[in-house]
Design an enzyme around this catalytic site. Structure first.
Site, PDB file in Angstrom:
ATOM      1  N   ILE A  28       0.818  -1.217   0.000  1.00 48.51           N
ATOM      2  CA  ILE A  28       0.000   0.000   0.000  1.00 48.51           C
ATOM      3  C   ILE A  28       0.852   1.267   0.000  1.00 48.51           C
ATOM      4  CG2 ILE A  28      -2.026  -1.044   1.065  1.00 48.51           C
ATOM      5  CD1 ILE A  28      -1.082   0.047   3.748  1.00 48.51           C
ATOM      6  N   GLY A  29       2.159   1.100   0.018  1.00 48.42           N
ATOM      7  CA  GLY A  29       3.026   2.266   0.010  1.00 48.42           C
ATOM      8  C   GLY A  29       4.465   1.873  -0.255  1.00 48.42           C
ATOM      9  N   CYS A  30       5.223   2.826  -0.780  1.00 49.29           N
ATOM     10  CA  CYS A  30       6.635   2.592  -1.073  1.00 49.29           C
ATOM     11  C   CYS A  30       7.381   3.888  -0.857  1.00 49.29           C
ATOM     12  CB  CYS A  30       6.816   2.092  -2.506  1.00 49.29           C
ATOM     13  SG  CYS A  30       8.532   1.820  -2.982  1.00 49.29           S
ATOM     14  N   GLY A  31       8.392   3.865  -0.021  1.00 49.83           N
ATOM     15  CA  GLY A  31       9.150   5.074   0.261  1.00 49.83           C
ATOM     16  C   GLY A  31      10.629   4.776   0.398  1.00 49.83           C
TER      17      GLY A  31
ATOM     18  N   LEU B 219       9.030  -0.802   1.907  1.00 50.14           N
ATOM     19  CA  LEU B 219       7.665  -1.048   1.469  1.00 50.14           C
ATOM     20  C   LEU B 219       6.709  -1.109   2.650  1.00 50.14           C
ATOM     21  CD1 LEU B 219       8.315  -3.844  -1.198  1.00 50.14           C
ATOM     22  CD2 LEU B 219       7.793  -1.436  -1.626  1.00 50.14           C
ATOM     23  N   VAL B 220       5.454  -0.720   2.406  1.00 51.93           N
ATOM     24  CA  VAL B 220       4.407  -0.789   3.425  1.00 51.93           C
ATOM     25  C   VAL B 220       3.335  -1.763   2.951  1.00 51.93           C
ATOM     26  CG1 VAL B 220       2.739   0.499   4.808  1.00 51.93           C
ATOM     27  CG2 VAL B 220       4.846   1.614   4.040  1.00 51.93           C
TER      28      VAL B 220
ATOM     29  N   LYS C  56       5.506  -1.704   7.876  1.00 52.16           N
ATOM     30  CA  LYS C  56       6.613  -1.178   7.073  1.00 52.16           C
ATOM     31  C   LYS C  56       7.796  -2.116   7.212  1.00 52.16           C
ATOM     32  CE  LYS C  56       7.446   3.179   6.525  1.00 52.16           C
ATOM     33  NZ  LYS C  56       7.571   3.316   5.050  1.00 52.16           N
TER      34      LYS C  56
ATOM     35  N   ASP D 163      11.127  14.385   5.157  1.00 47.85           N
ATOM     36  CA  ASP D 163      10.457  13.943   3.932  1.00 47.85           C
ATOM     37  C   ASP D 163       8.954  14.216   4.010  1.00 47.85           C
ATOM     38  OD1 ASP D 163      10.394  12.955   1.371  1.00 47.85           O
ATOM     39  OD2 ASP D 163      10.319  10.849   1.960  1.00 47.85           O
TER      40      ASP D 163
END
Length: 354
Positions: free
Chosen positions: A76-79, A83-84, A98, A196
């Protein structure tokens, strides 16, 4: 089943033997003890006292099952930190996991101490850290799950998402995010520089209340740097201009990035749109150019126009432009931003109540 422990400020309490703690009573510089079992077995799942009441017991195997073995479908997320994954537990409750990537630069004990310190950072506009564990050499952080995902998703990705964010909702998001950032800058000890701030790190619950995510993770990489760091991180379009010269992240750098997020809320545009003409490619440059030509009314998202909120939007535009001042010393402190946004649209009677 692996042991599950709740960390207390002074003692270790098995889950179920403690009442819900008043989060306001948790000191930001508390140093919870670590159960001896964790030293011997780093695969133990550790939940903090602020963990949701819906999570009673949790093991590594249940986490793997909840994410379908960290399936790509559950990302559901990438930063920059990893990864999340969405984790749906057997009782139906959800967590965001995460999976930290790269070398964290910390021994296991140091990592636990840093994560536990972050767990004491509690504010209604911060994503709550629920616990942590390790699995197959990876370090996992467990967070509260935000039903509505990120602000970036609603503004830029979801079909008709921006049209569902009316001005009062967008203003509420800006106000909430500023409060979360102020808590990090002013209340936490040591103060936390996010480094960020961006719309994808502003998460929304089912009531569209803003929660700042990914705060404090730099401490897991550079544990001996506190209020500043010499390692440049950030996302293109949000990075303050001074970072390219000094490579030092600061509180006022966070304010710049927050100002860009507010401009996104006002305009509905991304910070950088590479396919636009040069003068309108960068959001900050375009906004400043339009203001210099007296075309402020053309800055706002067309979806917001004609709804009777033009005066409020102009007030918020003034705040955002102060935040993105090229000179970091001319930017306001975050507490000033909080106060200004709080008073947008308020009557003199409302302001006198404070």
């Amino acid at each position: 089943m692996l042991a599950l422990w709740i960390l207390s400020k002074r003692r270790i309490i098995p889950r179920g033997d403690t009442d819900k703690m008043d989060l306001d009573s948790i000191s930001s510089n508390s140093n919870p003890m670590v159960p001896p079992e964790v030293d011997k077995d780093t695969s133990v799942v550790v939940l903090f006292q602020n963990s949701t009441n819906e999570i009673k017991d949790l093991t590594i195997s249940e986490i793997v099952k909840a994410t379908d073995n960290f399936s790509q479908a559950n990302i559901i997320g990438c930063g920059g930190f990893g990864l999340v994954y969405k984790a749906t537990l057997a009782n139906g409750s959800k967590l965001a996991l995460k999976k930290l990537s790269g070398d964290m630069g910390l021994m296991e004990r140091e990592f636990r101490a840093e994560v536990e310190a972050l767990s004491t950072t509690q504010h209604k506009n911060l994503v709550s850290l629920q616990g942590y564990c390790t699995h197959d050499g990876s370090r996992l952080l467990m967070y509260s799950y935000m039903e509505n995902g990120s602000l970036d998703y609603w503004l830029h990705e979801k079909a008709d998402g921006a049209s569902q964010l009316d001005w009062p909702t967008r203003l509420k998001i800006a106000q909430g995010a500023s409060c979360g950032l102020a808590y990090m800058h002013l209340i936490c000890e040591p103060h936390i520089v996010h480094r960020d701030i961006k719309s994808s790190n502003i998460l929304l619950n089912d009531k569209f209340e803003a929660h700042v995510a990914d705060f404090g993770l730099s401490r897991l990489i550079n544990p001996y740097q506190t209020h500043v760091t010499t390692e440049l991180v950030g996302t293109l379009g949000y990075i303050p201009p001074e970072y390219g010269q000094s490579w030092v992240a600061t509180l006022r750098g966070d304010v710049y990035s927050f100002g860009v997020v507010v401009l996104e809320l006002l305009t509905g545009r991304r910070p950088i749109e590479v396919f636009k003409p040069k003068m309108s490619r960068e959001l900050v440059v375009w906004v400043n150019h339009m203001r210099s030509e007296g075309k402020q009314d053309q800055i706002f998202d067309p979806l917001l126009k004609g709804k009777g909120f033009e005066e409020e939007m102009l007030q918020v535009l003034d705040v955002a432009c102060m935040c993105v001042n090229q000179n970091p010393f001319k930017r306001p402190a975050i507490q000033e931003v909080v106060d200004w946004l709080k008073n947008v649209g308020a009557t003199p009677q409302d302001q006198n109540k404070d």
